[in-house]
Design an enzyme around this catalytic site. Sequence first.
Site, PDB file in Angstrom:
ATOM      1  N   GLY A  11      29.779 -38.464  28.201  1.00  0.00           N
ATOM      2  CA  GLY A  11      31.131 -38.291  28.133  1.00  0.00           C
ATOM      3  C   GLY A  11      31.865 -39.463  28.911  1.00  0.00           C
ATOM      4  O   GLY A  11      32.934 -39.998  28.586  1.00  0.00           O
ATOM      5  N   LYS A 127      28.049 -23.954  23.013  1.00  0.00           N
ATOM      6  CA  LYS A 127      28.098 -25.223  23.251  1.00  0.00           C
ATOM      7  C   LYS A 127      29.714 -25.474  23.470  1.00  0.00           C
ATOM      8  O   LYS A 127      30.461 -25.483  22.742  1.00  0.00           O
ATOM      9  CB  LYS A 127      27.560 -26.163  22.162  1.00  0.00           C
ATOM     10  CG  LYS A 127      27.970 -27.596  21.974  1.00  0.00           C
ATOM     11  CD  LYS A 127      26.968 -28.345  22.915  1.00  0.00           C
ATOM     12  CE  LYS A 127      27.282 -29.865  23.022  1.00  0.00           C
ATOM     13  NZ  LYS A 127      26.416 -30.508  23.949  1.00  0.00           N
ATOM     14  N   LYS A 210      24.009 -33.512  21.470  1.00  0.00           N
ATOM     15  CA  LYS A 210      23.728 -35.114  21.191  1.00  0.00           C
ATOM     16  C   LYS A 210      22.285 -35.414  21.925  1.00  0.00           C
ATOM     17  O   LYS A 210      21.674 -36.509  21.571  1.00  0.00           O
ATOM     18  CB  LYS A 210      24.798 -35.949  21.665  1.00  0.00           C
ATOM     19  CG  LYS A 210      25.067 -36.222  23.086  1.00  0.00           C
ATOM     20  CD  LYS A 210      24.769 -37.502  23.571  1.00  0.00           C
ATOM     21  CE  LYS A 210      24.826 -37.858  25.123  1.00  0.00           C
ATOM     22  NZ  LYS A 210      24.897 -36.968  26.299  1.00  0.00           N
ATOM     23  N   LYS A 272      20.073 -32.012  28.871  1.00  0.00           N
ATOM     24  CA  LYS A 272      19.400 -33.316  29.065  1.00  0.00           C
ATOM     25  C   LYS A 272      18.020 -33.342  29.514  1.00  0.00           C
ATOM     26  O   LYS A 272      17.069 -34.272  28.874  1.00  0.00           O
ATOM     27  CB  LYS A 272      20.184 -34.151  30.212  1.00  0.00           C
ATOM     28  CG  LYS A 272      21.676 -34.495  29.626  1.00  0.00           C
ATOM     29  CD  LYS A 272      22.405 -35.119  30.753  1.00  0.00           C
ATOM     30  CE  LYS A 272      23.830 -34.930  30.552  1.00  0.00           C
ATOM     31  NZ  LYS A 272      24.426 -34.818  29.082  1.00  0.00           N
TER      32      LYS A 272
HETATM   33  P1  ADP Z   1      27.701 -35.778  29.919  1.00  0.00           P
HETATM   34  O1  ADP Z   1      29.085 -35.912  29.537  1.00  0.00           O
HETATM   35  O2  ADP Z   1      26.925 -36.906  30.242  1.00  0.00           O
HETATM   36  O3  ADP Z   1      26.965 -35.067  28.870  1.00  0.00           O
HETATM   37  P2  ADP Z   1      27.841 -33.408  31.686  1.00  0.00           P
HETATM   38  O4  ADP Z   1      29.010 -33.391  32.747  1.00  0.00           O
HETATM   39  O5  ADP Z   1      27.682 -32.618  30.586  1.00  0.00           O
HETATM   40  O6  ADP Z   1      27.679 -35.103  31.307  1.00  0.00           O
HETATM   41  O7  ADP Z   1      26.532 -33.316  32.448  1.00  0.00           O
HETATM   42  C1  ADP Z   1      26.062 -34.264  33.753  1.00  0.00           C
HETATM   43  C2  ADP Z   1      26.552 -33.318  34.882  1.00  0.00           C
HETATM   44  O8  ADP Z   1      25.689 -32.320  35.249  1.00  0.00           O
HETATM   45  C3  ADP Z   1      26.322 -34.045  36.157  1.00  0.00           C
HETATM   46  O9  ADP Z   1      27.888 -35.032  36.507  1.00  0.00           O
HETATM   47  C4  ADP Z   1      26.395 -33.337  37.263  1.00  0.00           C
HETATM   48  O10 ADP Z   1      27.662 -32.716  37.483  1.00  0.00           O
HETATM   49  C5  ADP Z   1      25.875 -31.993  36.533  1.00  0.00           C
HETATM   50  N1  ADP Z   1      24.579 -31.444  36.962  1.00  0.00           N
HETATM   51  C6  ADP Z   1      24.347 -30.136  36.861  1.00  0.00           C
HETATM   52  N2  ADP Z   1      22.881 -29.789  37.260  1.00  0.00           N
HETATM   53  C7  ADP Z   1      22.561 -30.877  37.882  1.00  0.00           C
HETATM   54  C8  ADP Z   1      21.216 -31.468  38.589  1.00  0.00           C
HETATM   55  N3  ADP Z   1      20.071 -30.472  38.950  1.00  0.00           N
HETATM   56  N4  ADP Z   1      21.127 -32.744  38.862  1.00  0.00           N
HETATM   57  C9  ADP Z   1      22.156 -33.578  38.552  1.00  0.00           C
HETATM   58  N5  ADP Z   1      23.224 -33.312  37.957  1.00  0.00           N
HETATM   59  C10 ADP Z   1      23.409 -31.825  37.736  1.00  0.00           C
HETATM   60 MG    MG Z   2      27.526 -32.957  28.341  1.00  0.00          MG
END
Ligand code: ADP
Ligand code: MG
Length: 309
Positions: A11, A127, A210, A272
Amino acid sequence: MGKKIILALGGNALGESLAEQMAAVQTSSNAIADLIEQGHEIVITHGNGPQVGMIEVAFEAASKTSVHSPILPMSVCVALSQGYIGYDLQNALREVLLSRGIDKPVATLITQVVVDANDPAFADPSKPIGSFFTKEEADAMIAKGAHMKEDAGRGYRQVVASPKPIDVVEKETVLALLQAGQIAITVGGGGIPVIRQGNHLKGASAVVDKDFASAKLGELIDADLLIILTAVEKVAINFGKPNQQWLDRLSVDQARDYAAQGHFAKGSMLPKVEAALSFAASRPGRQALITKLTTAKDGIEGKTGTVIG
Ligand code: ADP
Ligand code: MG
């Protein structure tokens, strides 16, 4: 040696508004061009959470005041988001490459991802899409029939079904572009979810994750490395707690164990890590890297990020 890389943009690589996206694609394109200059073969994929939410909300609002405005099926919203994001991204990357003297065509593929009509996800929408809402706003939307869930302490978001990707319909085209030395932007927003009905592909009311779609595409085109670019440089265990620990390298089994122990938040880091480990486990020698856009180059060289596999 150049690697065949699936680069999945999160994002923050695209921003949350029209103006933010215009600016973000410049930064993202510079980082992508660095990898291309290093001799890697790149296929670009990306999320669409804010954009597909914006499109869905806009058509829903218009449908209330104009009889000519339909409520769009989610599959069509995803298709529109691929076109809109791809338009900005392909032009920004084209410009950066040309300014560096690299003459490589960049094109966005409207890409469909096959899902199973019997996927249990259709019975449990989970989701998150679109912007964040307060509890009061969320309650009002639930009353109108939307599914809403609290998202990792950041507020409430609308949720839709997120079935697993089985196949990428346009995989041969992605491969043909790659083999011709061209850059494809593909499986945007996880791809348009479709269900096979003989020769017909029927749009599904869903959004495919994604990161899972990128991992699946990576397997189908035999990529070496899946890079998931997000807002953090590394993955942590005990995330946000006093004993938080950033991870440099994880085996597939370790990643699976940590996931089972609940170290990764559902809807953000968990998919992820799951996508990364499924890609890494799909063939010996395959690896996944989770890091930030600005540290991708160092991550490929093993200097930072979390490597799985
Ligand atoms: P994207 O838009 O890249 O899909 P998300 O906000 O959905 O990003 O996911 C990434 C976020 O997940 C990070 O910014 C962090 O705040 C969060 N997060 C949750 N658990 C963890 C973890 N164990 N290690 C690192 N980040 C984490
Ligand atoms: Mg995300």
